[in-house]
Design a protein around this motif. Sequence first.
Motif, short mmCIF file in Angstrom:
data_model
loop_
_atom_site.label_atom_id
_atom_site.label_comp_id
_atom_site.label_asym_id
_atom_site.label_seq_id
_atom_site.Cartn_x
_atom_site.Cartn_y
_atom_site.Cartn_z
N SER A 77 0.83 -1.21 0.00
CA SER A 77 0.00 0.00 0.00
C SER A 77 0.86 1.25 0.00
N GLN B 28 -7.63 0.37 -0.38
CA GLN B 28 -7.93 -0.87 0.34
C GLN B 28 -9.28 -0.79 1.04
N ASP C 92 -6.05 -1.85 -4.75
CA ASP C 92 -5.43 -2.37 -3.53
C ASP C 92 -6.42 -3.29 -2.83
N GLU C 93 -6.22 -4.57 -2.94
CA GLU C 93 -7.11 -5.59 -2.36
C GLU C 93 -8.58 -5.35 -2.70
MG MG Z 1 -2.09 -2.74 2.30
#
Ligand code: MG
Length: 512
Positions: A48, A94, A173-174
Motif C-alpha cells: 500500500s 484498500q 489495492d485488495e
Molecule cells: Mg495494504
Amino acid sequence: MAMNNDIILEFRNVTKRFPGVVALSDASFQIRRGEIHGICGENGAGKSTLMKILSGVYPHGTYEGHVIYNGEELKLRASSIHEAAERGIAIVYQELTLIPTMTVGENVFLGREPVEFGVINRDKLYADTRAILSKYQMDVSPLEIVKNLGVGKMQMVEIAKALSENAKVLILDEPTSALSKAEVEKLMGILRGLKEHGVTCIYISHKLEEFFQITDSITVLRDGKMITTQPTSELNLEKLVSTMVGREMKERFPKGKRSPGRVIFEVENLHALDPNDSEREVLKGVSFDLREGEILGIAGLMGSGRTELVMTIFGEYGKITSGKIRLNGREIKIKSSHEAMLHGISLVPEDRKQHGLVLIQSILRNISLANLDQFAHWFRIDDSAELKASLSFAKSLAIKAPDLHAPADSLSGGNQQKVVISKWLMSKPKVLIMDDPTRGVDVGAKFEIYKLMNDLSESGISIIMISSELEEVVGMSDRIMVMCEDKSNGTFDVSEATQERIMALATGISAG
Ligand SMILES: [Mg+2]
Ligand SMILES: Nc1ncnc2c1ncn2[C@@H]1O[C@H](COP(=O)(O)OP(=O)(O)OP(=O)(O)O)[C@@H](O)[C@H]1O
C-alpha cells in the motif's frame, strides 16, 4: 532519462521511512504498458505504501529514489491532491471511500462535479457517469443511492470514480477482499475490458489464486524489499507462496487434534427483524448447535445472513421475534455485547474499522481495551501485566509494528486485523465467534491464526467461524452449517463436505 516505450512505470531504488519503520527499502522494478501487474507480499510488506507514493499521498520529496512515469520522473506535489488523477493515475484504496447517502453519479464526480454558471450541471453529471459505467460494462444505475448497493457494485462505483477520461494506470489495492466469488468474476471481466482499452493495471491481493486468473506478471515484496518480478506463466502457487514468505510452506491448514465434547450452545429456529425496519425479517429460521471444543464453520454467499446471525446472537443487531438460544442447556437472552461477554461469548467482527478498532489509540490499548479488568488491581491498571499479555499475542500473531505504543492506524491493513483478533482472544471466551477472521491477512499470518484456533479449541473453547473461502471452511471446521437466504440450509460433518455440496446448499439448488 532513457525512454523505453514498453515501460509505463519504473521504480528506481525507492525507499520510504516512517519513524521506526522502513516501509520500502531500495525497491526497483518495472511495469509494462498495458499489462495487469500483480503485487503480492505479506502484511506490512510495503504494497500500500508503494501505491500511496504513486497516488501522491506521499508526494515527491517524502521518499528517496525515483519513480519514472512515461519516461519522466513523477514529481507529485503535496499541495495538489488531484494531480495523480489528472496525470492518468487512478487508485482504488484498500478501504471503500464512497459516501453511502449520495447517488452513484454524485460519488463518481465528487469534488470534480461539472459546473455551469456556478451550479452543478446534474444532467451532464449523470450522462458522464452513465458513459463511464457503460464503457466498462458496469451494470449499475447512476441514480441509485450507494447504500442500497451490494459490496460488489460499490466496488464498481469505486473503480468508476477512480477512472477519469484519461486514466492510463489503475491501481487496485485488495479489491476483492469483501467480494463473493460471482462478484470477483465480474470484476475480473471489467479488468479484462480495461486492458482492452489500453489501461495498465496494478493489482494487489492476498487471494493468490486471483493472480493466476488475471495478471501478466507478478512482483513480490518482502519487508519493503523487491524480491522478484516474473511473468505469471513461469510461476505457480507453491513457488509464489515460498517467494513471499521466504520459506517453504507445505500445508495451508495446520492439523488440529480436537475431540469435540457435549453440546454447549444451541440456536433453535431463530427469527429476527431488522432493528431499523420492523417490516423486514433478517433471520428466517436458523438452527444449529455447537459442541465444546468444536470449530463450526458457517458458509454461505455474501448477503445470506451470516453476519446478521452472529451480530444478533451477540446482542447487537436483529430483534428476535421467535426461537431460542441456549447456553449449557439454559435459555439466555442477550441484549448487548456487554451481556454476551458476561456469558462468555466474544465476537471478532467483520468490519474492523467500525466495530473492532479505535484507530487513534495505541496498539496496546486496542488489544487490552475490552479486557482491562484482567489487569486492574485496587482500581489501578497493572501496566506491566497489560503490556506482557498484549506482547505475547502480538508475538504469536507476528503483528508487524515498531512497538505496541504506536497508534493502530499506522499499521498495515492485515496487521490491524491481527490486533482485533488479539483483543478478543485475550478475553478468554467460552464461545468465540469469528466473522471472516482472515480477510486481508497474508498466507503466513493466516496459518498462525489457524494454529491459534486449533490451540483454543483443543483447550475447550468452541469456535464459530464465518468464512467466504470454501477451502478455509473445509480446511478448518469440524462441521459446516450452510446459510441461504437468511435461513440455515443444512449442517454436516466436514468428512462429508465437498465444495459442490456447499455451493448447492448456499445457492438453494438443494435443501439440507
Ligand atoms: Mg495494504
Ligand atoms: N502512516 C504510517 N506511519 C507509520 N508506519 C506506517 C505508516 N503506514 C505504513 N506504515 C508501516 O509501513 C509498513 C508497510 O505498510 P503497508 O501498509 O505498505 O503494508 P502492506 O503491504 O500494504 O500490508 P497489508 O497487506 O497488511 O495491507 C508496515 O510496517 C506499516 O506498519
